[in-house]
Enzyme design. Sequence first.
Site, PDB file in Angstrom:
ATOM      1  N   SER A   1       2.077  -6.461  -8.176  1.00 44.54           N
ATOM      2  CA  SER A   1       2.943  -7.359  -8.951  1.00 44.54           C
ATOM      3  C   SER A   1       2.375  -7.621 -10.335  1.00 44.54           C
ATOM      4  O   SER A   1       3.092  -7.577 -11.339  1.00 44.54           O
ATOM      5  CB  SER A   1       3.118  -8.697  -8.219  1.00 44.54           C
ATOM      6  OG  SER A   1       3.982  -8.539  -7.122  1.00 44.54           O
TER       7      SER A   1
ATOM      8  N   HIS B   1       0.833  -1.208   0.000  1.00 47.47           N
ATOM      9  CA  HIS B   1       0.000   0.000   0.000  1.00 47.47           C
ATOM     10  C   HIS B   1       0.867   1.257   0.000  1.00 47.47           C
ATOM     11  O   HIS B   1       0.555   2.236  -0.662  1.00 47.47           O
ATOM     12  CB  HIS B   1      -0.933  -0.001   1.214  1.00 47.47           C
ATOM     13  CG  HIS B   1      -1.974  -1.076   1.167  1.00 47.47           C
ATOM     14  ND1 HIS B   1      -3.315  -0.810   1.056  1.00 47.47           N
ATOM     15  CD2 HIS B   1      -1.854  -2.427   1.179  1.00 47.47           C
ATOM     16  CE1 HIS B   1      -3.988  -1.963   1.021  1.00 47.47           C
ATOM     17  NE2 HIS B   1      -3.118  -2.952   1.091  1.00 47.47           N
TER      18      HIS B   1
ATOM     19  N   ASP C   1      -6.328   5.308   2.528  1.00 47.59           N
ATOM     20  CA  ASP C   1      -6.450   3.887   2.183  1.00 47.59           C
ATOM     21  C   ASP C   1      -7.864   3.374   2.442  1.00 47.59           C
ATOM     22  O   ASP C   1      -8.542   3.816   3.363  1.00 47.59           O
ATOM     23  CB  ASP C   1      -5.457   3.094   3.042  1.00 47.59           C
ATOM     24  CG  ASP C   1      -5.039   1.801   2.384  1.00 47.59           C
ATOM     25  OD1 ASP C   1      -5.827   0.842   2.438  1.00 47.59           O
ATOM     26  OD2 ASP C   1      -3.944   1.763   1.799  1.00 47.59           O
TER      27      ASP C   1
END
Length: 489
Positions: free
Chosen positions: A376, A20, A123
């Site tokens: 990723s 994050h 977030d």
Amino acid sequence: MNGESDQLHVLFFPLMAHGHMLPTLDIARLFSARGVKTTIITTPKNAPLFTKTLDKIQNSSTKISLKIIHFPAKEVGLPEGFENLDLVTDLQVHRKFFAATSLLQQPLDDLLQELHPHGLVADMFFPWATDIASKHGIPRLIFHGTSFFSMCAMHCVEQYMPHKTVKSDTEPFVLPGLPDEIKLTSLQLADHTRLGFENDFTRMMDRAKETEKRSFGMLVNSFYELEPAYVDHYRNVIGRKAWHIGPVSLCNRNAEEKAHRGTESSIDEHECLKWLGSKKPNSVVYVCFGTNSRFPASQLREIALGLEDSGQEFIWVVRKDNNDGEQEGDKEDWLPEGYEKRMEGKGLIIRGWAPQVLILEHESVGGFVTHCGWNSALEGISAGLPMVTWPIFAEQFYNEKLITDVLKIGVGVGAQQWIKLVGDYIKKEALEKAVKEVMVGEKAEERRGRAKALGEMAKRAVEEGGSSYTDLGVLIGELRSYGGLRKQD
């Protein structure tokens, strides 16, 4: 108003986890490069991750400040200094960690009072940030850190509950209403969705979904050309505001930035590049399962043997704390006897952290074995690589479907069950088969061609005039209007 007082100021508040914090740092850099004053909030133990990069990039045109707040570890029964989700090893500690994050509401309130920013990017795991921003009269944007596809799929599961229509956990069902026919099984859904239980974490997630509707909108690390039908579905069918501004990792332009992104690598990047430089183009498969997977020794052994049997050259990143709690210096019983000697020159094992972006972009790398975490996956897409998909938990099974079924640039190892941290047990034969298929199978070139085309699109999206560059400009304009600021030339 003019000068400093007329400058848009946005505050960024990421969850304390590498997956994050890194994209949030990249996003702050993108805002800063467009003339926005940016401030990142973090805690003492996580600050070095930011300062390391900020010290290297700060110049007259890039001004990113850091505000450090206390992380209440002791207050919830965690050891002092336990400030990062990546340190969590079991569900009890997981609960305590999120109990600690809920105590960050007052420090955030105090910072908004002190800094008077024009906007807050917080977030998704901080649902309470929407009400605090609202109290101060500023817009709150959510950073979720996943794909449009997975947000659409999650919304579909919540709305229609298709898993309730099948007779068993292994019977496939279609996710209704999506642009493509996507099939899943109940076992591939999060356990709380499948089993319908409630706890503090699921209640927080429910609150996060509820505040999504009341927030200013969603910042998404993706680009329009990657998943156009799902960007449109999320905005027009589900009816939520969102801006695609990725791939954000592409703001790391030079080799040094790519090498030093995140935690210090466990291998010297020059040594790593030298090893890769001795290999043929597209001949090496890169294997990495992110920061949160916790494979047992038996699974690591299967991976080792599967890679050996595939006959492909590889770089394999193994977390140091992954090996059934072994301490540094202990015997590594997850490695088959004589393995590293047999693999000398053929396989490189990195224990700990690797300069992932740098490796993925190297011409010798021709495939990526991934857990399908979105950071990723998107880094693999940006590098134009076909993938072997091995989802473990979180929203990774959704991302797998995007990679294999929609984009058609991946081959699954056959993971059937969502299991937090450890994932489904995969045999060496399944990994060997998938790796061969991606690297040298009859459809390998076709798949690689599609992946390379997406990699080119990713790079164009973030350049001036590209879809993500433009969307970020639109968002900055909206934030300026909201804050009553004049448009900058």
